[in-house]
Design a protein around this motif. Structure first.
Motif, PDB file in Angstrom:
ATOM      1  N   CYS A  17       7.703   3.149   1.421  1.00 23.42           N
ATOM      2  CA  CYS A  17       7.062   4.460   1.208  1.00 23.42           C
ATOM      3  C   CYS A  17       6.466   4.989   2.511  1.00 23.42           C
ATOM      4  O   CYS A  17       6.642   6.159   2.857  1.00 23.42           O
ATOM      5  CB  CYS A  17       5.977   4.350   0.150  1.00 23.42           C
ATOM      6  N   ALA A  18       5.764   4.135   3.247  1.00 21.17           N
ATOM      7  CA  ALA A  18       5.165   4.541   4.519  1.00 21.17           C
ATOM      8  C   ALA A  18       6.246   4.906   5.532  1.00 21.17           C
ATOM      9  O   ALA A  18       6.101   5.871   6.293  1.00 21.17           O
ATOM     10  CB  ALA A  18       4.281   3.421   5.067  1.00 21.17           C
ATOM     11  N   ALA A  19       7.344   4.163   5.513  1.00 21.10           N
ATOM     12  CA  ALA A  19       8.452   4.453   6.433  1.00 21.10           C
ATOM     13  C   ALA A  19       9.089   5.801   6.122  1.00 21.10           C
ATOM     14  O   ALA A  19       9.483   6.537   7.035  1.00 21.10           O
ATOM     15  CB  ALA A  19       9.492   3.334   6.359  1.00 21.10           C
ATOM     16  N   PRO A  34       4.725  -6.682  13.911  1.00 21.39           N
ATOM     17  CA  PRO A  34       5.194  -7.641  12.894  1.00 21.39           C
ATOM     18  C   PRO A  34       5.351  -6.956  11.534  1.00 21.39           C
ATOM     19  O   PRO A  34       4.577  -6.056  11.194  1.00 21.39           O
ATOM     20  CB  PRO A  34       4.075  -8.688  12.840  1.00 21.39           C
ATOM     21  N   GLU A  35       6.344  -7.371  10.773  1.00 25.37           N
ATOM     22  CA  GLU A  35       6.637  -6.721   9.494  1.00 25.37           C
ATOM     23  C   GLU A  35       5.430  -6.719   8.559  1.00 25.37           C
ATOM     24  O   GLU A  35       5.206  -5.760   7.835  1.00 25.37           O
ATOM     25  CB  GLU A  35       7.828  -7.378   8.799  1.00 25.37           C
ATOM     26  N   ALA A  36       4.618  -7.756   8.606  1.00 24.63           N
ATOM     27  CA  ALA A  36       3.448  -7.831   7.736  1.00 24.63           C
ATOM     28  C   ALA A  36       2.436  -6.719   8.034  1.00 24.63           C
ATOM     29  O   ALA A  36       1.673  -6.325   7.167  1.00 24.63           O
ATOM     30  CB  ALA A  36       2.775  -9.198   7.886  1.00 24.63           C
ATOM     31  N   ARG A  37       2.463  -6.173   9.252  1.00 25.17           N
ATOM     32  CA  ARG A  37       1.516  -5.118   9.636  1.00 25.17           C
ATOM     33  C   ARG A  37       2.191  -3.766   9.821  1.00 25.17           C
ATOM     34  O   ARG A  37       1.529  -2.771  10.108  1.00 25.17           O
ATOM     35  CB  ARG A  37       0.812  -5.519  10.931  1.00 25.17           C
ATOM     36  N   ALA A  43       1.234   3.966   8.525  1.00 25.96           N
ATOM     37  CA  ALA A  43       0.217   4.814   7.878  1.00 25.96           C
ATOM     38  C   ALA A  43      -0.755   5.361   8.913  1.00 25.96           C
ATOM     39  O   ALA A  43      -1.108   6.543   8.890  1.00 25.96           O
ATOM     40  CB  ALA A  43      -0.532   4.015   6.814  1.00 25.96           C
ATOM     41  N   HIS A  44      -1.157   4.524   9.829  1.00 25.36           N
ATOM     42  CA  HIS A  44      -2.082   4.960  10.878  1.00 25.36           C
ATOM     43  C   HIS A  44      -1.431   6.013  11.776  1.00 25.36           C
ATOM     44  O   HIS A  44      -2.057   7.011  12.131  1.00 25.36           O
ATOM     45  CB  HIS A  44      -2.538   3.756  11.706  1.00 25.36           C
ATOM     46  N   ALA A  45      -0.164   5.807  12.113  1.00 21.52           N
ATOM     47  CA  ALA A  45       0.552   6.760  12.966  1.00 21.52           C
ATOM     48  C   ALA A  45       0.734   8.114  12.279  1.00 21.52           C
ATOM     49  O   ALA A  45       0.725   9.157  12.935  1.00 21.52           O
ATOM     50  CB  ALA A  45       1.915   6.191  13.363  1.00 21.52           C
ATOM     51  N   ALA A  46       0.869   8.112  10.967  1.00 24.05           N
ATOM     52  CA  ALA A  46       1.096   9.358  10.217  1.00 24.05           C
ATOM     53  C   ALA A  46      -0.195  10.123   9.944  1.00 24.05           C
ATOM     54  O   ALA A  46      -0.165  11.328   9.707  1.00 24.05           O
ATOM     55  CB  ALA A  46       1.788   9.044   8.893  1.00 24.05           C
ATOM     56  N   ARG A  47      -1.320   9.455   9.974  1.00 25.24           N
ATOM     57  CA  ARG A  47      -2.602  10.065   9.582  1.00 25.24           C
ATOM     58  C   ARG A  47      -2.893  11.353  10.346  1.00 25.24           C
ATOM     59  O   ARG A  47      -3.131  12.395   9.755  1.00 25.24           O
ATOM     60  CB  ARG A  47      -3.732   9.045   9.803  1.00 25.24           C
ATOM     61  N   LYS A  48      -2.888  11.298  11.658  1.00 20.12           N
ATOM     62  CA  LYS A  48      -3.238  12.469  12.474  1.00 20.12           C
ATOM     63  C   LYS A  48      -2.231  13.607  12.302  1.00 20.12           C
ATOM     64  O   LYS A  48      -2.635  14.741  12.055  1.00 20.12           O
ATOM     65  CB  LYS A  48      -3.390  12.064  13.931  1.00 20.12           C
ATOM     66  N   PRO A  49      -0.921  13.340  12.408  1.00 18.67           N
ATOM     67  CA  PRO A  49       0.037  14.444  12.210  1.00 18.67           C
ATOM     68  C   PRO A  49      -0.067  15.099  10.829  1.00 18.67           C
ATOM     69  O   PRO A  49       0.127  16.299  10.694  1.00 18.67           O
ATOM     70  CB  PRO A  49       1.401  13.790  12.400  1.00 18.67           C
ATOM     71  N   LEU A  50      -0.400  14.316   9.813  1.00 22.01           N
ATOM     72  CA  LEU A  50      -0.530  14.889   8.471  1.00 22.01           C
ATOM     73  C   LEU A  50      -1.707  15.855   8.388  1.00 22.01           C
ATOM     74  O   LEU A  50      -1.627  16.896   7.751  1.00 22.01           O
ATOM     75  CB  LEU A  50      -0.699  13.784   7.422  1.00 22.01           C
ATOM     76  N   LEU A  51      -2.800  15.519   9.036  1.00 18.85           N
ATOM     77  CA  LEU A  51      -3.988  16.371   8.980  1.00 18.85           C
ATOM     78  C   LEU A  51      -3.947  17.531   9.966  1.00 18.85           C
ATOM     79  O   LEU A  51      -4.634  18.528   9.783  1.00 18.85           O
ATOM     80  CB  LEU A  51      -5.253  15.539   9.209  1.00 18.85           C
ATOM     81  N   GLU A  52      -3.152  17.407  11.026  1.00 16.99           N
ATOM     82  CA  GLU A  52      -3.107  18.456  12.048  1.00 16.99           C
ATOM     83  C   GLU A  52      -2.220  19.632  11.681  1.00 16.99           C
ATOM     84  O   GLU A  52      -2.359  20.701  12.242  1.00 16.99           O
ATOM     85  CB  GLU A  52      -2.609  17.872  13.372  1.00 16.99           C
ATOM     86  N   TYR A  70       1.470   3.245  -3.871  1.00 20.07           N
ATOM     87  CA  TYR A  70       1.878   1.897  -3.498  1.00 20.07           C
ATOM     88  C   TYR A  70       1.006   1.271  -2.422  1.00 20.07           C
ATOM     89  O   TYR A  70       1.116   0.080  -2.154  1.00 20.07           O
ATOM     90  CB  TYR A  70       3.350   1.876  -3.066  1.00 20.07           C
ATOM     91  N   ASP A  71       0.116   2.043  -1.802  1.00 22.64           N
ATOM     92  CA  ASP A  71      -0.786   1.469  -0.807  1.00 22.64           C
ATOM     93  C   ASP A  71      -1.695   0.470  -1.518  1.00 22.64           C
ATOM     94  O   ASP A  71      -2.432   0.846  -2.429  1.00 22.64           O
ATOM     95  CB  ASP A  71      -1.620   2.563  -0.139  1.00 22.64           C
ATOM     96  N   PRO A  72      -1.660  -0.783  -1.122  1.00 24.81           N
ATOM     97  CA  PRO A  72      -2.444  -1.791  -1.828  1.00 24.81           C
ATOM     98  C   PRO A  72      -3.943  -1.745  -1.504  1.00 24.81           C
ATOM     99  O   PRO A  72      -4.736  -2.363  -2.198  1.00 24.81           O
ATOM    100  CB  PRO A  72      -1.830  -3.115  -1.353  1.00 24.81           C
ATOM    101  N   ASP A  73      -4.313  -1.008  -0.486  1.00 20.38           N
ATOM    102  CA  ASP A  73      -5.709  -0.975  -0.062  1.00 20.38           C
ATOM    103  C   ASP A  73      -6.371   0.314  -0.526  1.00 20.38           C
ATOM    104  O   ASP A  73      -6.038   1.396  -0.038  1.00 20.38           O
ATOM    105  CB  ASP A  73      -5.790  -1.093   1.463  1.00 20.38           C
ATOM    106  N   PRO A  74      -7.340   0.230  -1.440  1.00 25.31           N
ATOM    107  CA  PRO A  74      -7.969   1.448  -1.952  1.00 25.31           C
ATOM    108  C   PRO A  74      -8.718   2.243  -0.892  1.00 25.31           C
ATOM    109  O   PRO A  74      -8.966   3.426  -1.064  1.00 25.31           O
ATOM    110  CB  PRO A  74      -8.922   0.942  -3.042  1.00 25.31           C
ATOM    111  N   SER A  75      -9.040   1.612   0.220  1.00 25.03           N
ATOM    112  CA  SER A  75      -9.716   2.334   1.296  1.00 25.03           C
ATOM    113  C   SER A  75      -8.765   3.222   2.079  1.00 25.03           C
ATOM    114  O   SER A  75      -9.196   4.167   2.724  1.00 25.03           O
ATOM    115  CB  SER A  75     -10.372   1.347   2.263  1.00 25.03           C
ATOM    116  N   PHE A  76      -7.478   2.905   2.052  1.00 23.08           N
ATOM    117  CA  PHE A  76      -6.525   3.629   2.881  1.00 23.08           C
ATOM    118  C   PHE A  76      -5.597   4.557   2.119  1.00 23.08           C
ATOM    119  O   PHE A  76      -4.937   5.397   2.730  1.00 23.08           O
ATOM    120  CB  PHE A  76      -5.688   2.654   3.712  1.00 23.08           C
TER     121      PHE A  76
END
Length: 142
Positions: A17-19, A34-37, A43-52, A70-76
């Motif tokens: 989904c993030a990809a 690494p694939e785990a991260r 998500a971090h790379a997309a944050r700024k362009p999405l808001l700008e 699908y983001d497993p982290d409720p903070s993000f």
């Protein structure tokens, strides 16, 4: 039971989904992460362009909702919900989340509940160029 397992296995991953969001934004996929991260990195790379951006193309709506669910982290998951609320409106975002709650798998329902909380984000003109543009056009005498 086998059918439930099949449905769970058929669900997209947060990474896919993030990809997809990153691809639609024209962001490259980081090969050195690494694939785990990788999903969190995207998500971090997309944050700024999405808001700008003053507006987002229609084709981003469903991928944003999927990434939020699908983001497993409720903070993000807010990183996807907030731009969707600014670009497409709170009602449309909440309607999409209700669809996940009504028809989704258990994992999708849990993700939609996390994202639902984020959909109540207060709208601030200084957070989105689109909102600033909309407010300026409303305040013009006409």
């Amino acid at each position: 039971m086998a059918e439930e397992e099949h449905n769970e296995a058929a669900e997209p991953s947060f990474l896919s989904c993030a990809a997809e969001v990153a691809r639609l934004l024209g962001l490259g996929s980081p090969a050195d992460v690494p694939e785990a991260r990788r999903a969190r990195h995207l998500a971090h790379a997309a944050r700024k362009p999405l808001l700008e951006r003053a507006g987002l193309p229609e084709e981003l709506f469903a991928p944003l909702m999927a990434a939020a669910v699908y983001d497993p982290d409720p903070s993000f998951c807010r990183w996807y919900v907030e731009p969707a609320v600014y670009a497409f409106g709170r009602r449309r975002v909440m309607t999409a989340l209700l669809d996940y709650l009504r028809t989704g798998t258990e994992a999708e329902q849990a993700g939609a509940k996390r994202a639902w909380y984020c959909a109540h984000v207060p709208l601030h003109a200084d957070r989105s160029p689109g909102l600033r543009t909309e407010r300026k056009s409303r305040s013009r005498p006409g």
